[in-house]
Design a protein around this motif. Sequence first.
Motif, PDB file in Angstrom:
ATOM      1  N   ALA A 169       0.845  -1.190   0.000  1.00 33.25           N
ATOM      2  CA  ALA A 169       0.000   0.000   0.000  1.00 33.25           C
ATOM      3  C   ALA A 169       0.881   1.241   0.000  1.00 33.25           C
ATOM      4  N   LYS A 227      -4.949  -8.453  -3.560  1.00 28.76           N
ATOM      5  CA  LYS A 227      -4.784  -7.028  -3.870  1.00 28.76           C
ATOM      6  C   LYS A 227      -5.527  -6.156  -2.865  1.00 28.76           C
ATOM      7  N   GLU A 228      -6.767  -6.543  -2.556  1.00 32.69           N
ATOM      8  CA  GLU A 228      -7.555  -5.770  -1.591  1.00 32.69           C
ATOM      9  C   GLU A 228      -6.872  -5.774  -0.225  1.00 32.69           C
ATOM     10  N   GLU A 231      -3.808  -3.499  -0.309  1.00 35.06           N
ATOM     11  CA  GLU A 231      -4.277  -2.109  -0.285  1.00 35.06           C
ATOM     12  C   GLU A 231      -4.712  -1.689   1.115  1.00 35.06           C
ATOM     13  N   ILE A 244      -1.782  -5.880 -11.632  1.00 33.74           N
ATOM     14  CA  ILE A 244      -1.753  -4.659 -10.813  1.00 33.74           C
ATOM     15  C   ILE A 244      -1.730  -3.380 -11.637  1.00 33.74           C
ATOM     16  N   GLU A 247      -4.355  -0.764 -10.499  1.00 32.32           N
ATOM     17  CA  GLU A 247      -4.059  -0.245  -9.157  1.00 32.32           C
ATOM     18  C   GLU A 247      -2.852   0.687  -9.166  1.00 32.32           C
ATOM     19  N   SER A 252      -3.339   3.048  -5.840  1.00 30.22           N
ATOM     20  CA  SER A 252      -3.752   2.305  -4.652  1.00 30.22           C
ATOM     21  C   SER A 252      -2.742   1.226  -4.266  1.00 30.22           C
ATOM     22  N   LEU A 253      -1.806   0.909  -5.155  1.00 35.10           N
ATOM     23  CA  LEU A 253      -0.690   0.023  -4.866  1.00 35.10           C
ATOM     24  C   LEU A 253       0.591   0.679  -5.375  1.00 35.10           C
ATOM     25  N   THR A 254       1.694   0.319  -4.751  1.00 38.63           N
ATOM     26  CA  THR A 254       2.981   0.827  -5.204  1.00 38.63           C
ATOM     27  C   THR A 254       3.994  -0.303  -5.243  1.00 38.63           C
TER      28      THR A 254
END
Length: 297
Positions: A169, A227-228, A231, A244, A247, A252-254
């Motif tokens: 996240a 993924k959720e 995040e 990804i 996202e 919302s993701l890095t």
Amino acid sequence: MDQQLEVFIAVAEKKNFSRAAEELHMSQPAVSQYIRALEDQIGTRLLERTNKYVKLNKAGEIVYDYAQEITGLYTKMQRLVDDLTNKTSGPLSIGASYTFGEYILPHVIAEMLDEYPLVEPSITIGNTKDIAEAVLKHQLDVGIVEGDFQHDKLMIEPFAEDAMHIVAAPGHPLAGQDQVTPQDLEKEKWIVREVGSGTRTAADNMLKSIGIAPEKMMEFGSIQIIKESVEAGLGISLLSHWAIRKELDMGSLTILPVDSLPFTRKFSIVTSSPYRTKALDTFLSYVTKVSSPGATD
């Protein structure tokens, strides 16, 4: 195809003579007669019958397994013969592991059907092990699996590479670092797929390659849940770039900056026969066309 086997499969799957008869558009006495004839031919009872249900016994399980394979082979034979005189058309059963099936396959199917609308694809999504097993039993025409998959009874053709990144996240403590070390990663909680999944195998191989063995790991059964969870800040994970992309665009993701990454794995085509229908050949041409350029983005 031997109708005894067709009737037997229906009874085994419906667990009821009446429901099987309805599906086959036959009378219940006719269904019973086919089952008795098959049991006489095999030389033993195949079904355990009660007032409430019908279930396979040990012999029935063996016959059911091979009956599925026989009917699958018959269907494949018929399609190949039909191909000699017909256009690219007809049913095509496709299996794919989760990453390819959920994030790449829809684009492949859409592009193929735009030019070949008479092809009738059916899709099964599962982990690599289950998809390969279904291809081996001729329940699927083709499978797309992940990783360095090997099987001595299947034909396996690697066709693309998939770049995989460790993600977190944006608010995760490691997200702001210029460089993340293996020691940093080892202390984190990892969220991974179940054993048998291509994504899990990739994660295990990656962790081994950088020499760490995290103590805190959580197993989830789908990439979307992973993924959720990432995040939400539950942990970090190794995921395909295909999975990804949205996202990353939304922020919302890095991706964590780690030396020697991204980790790469293969996508492979899995078949059980050298004979291919026009529909299958057409599908495979679109698989390599649509997936190869983006798989390494």
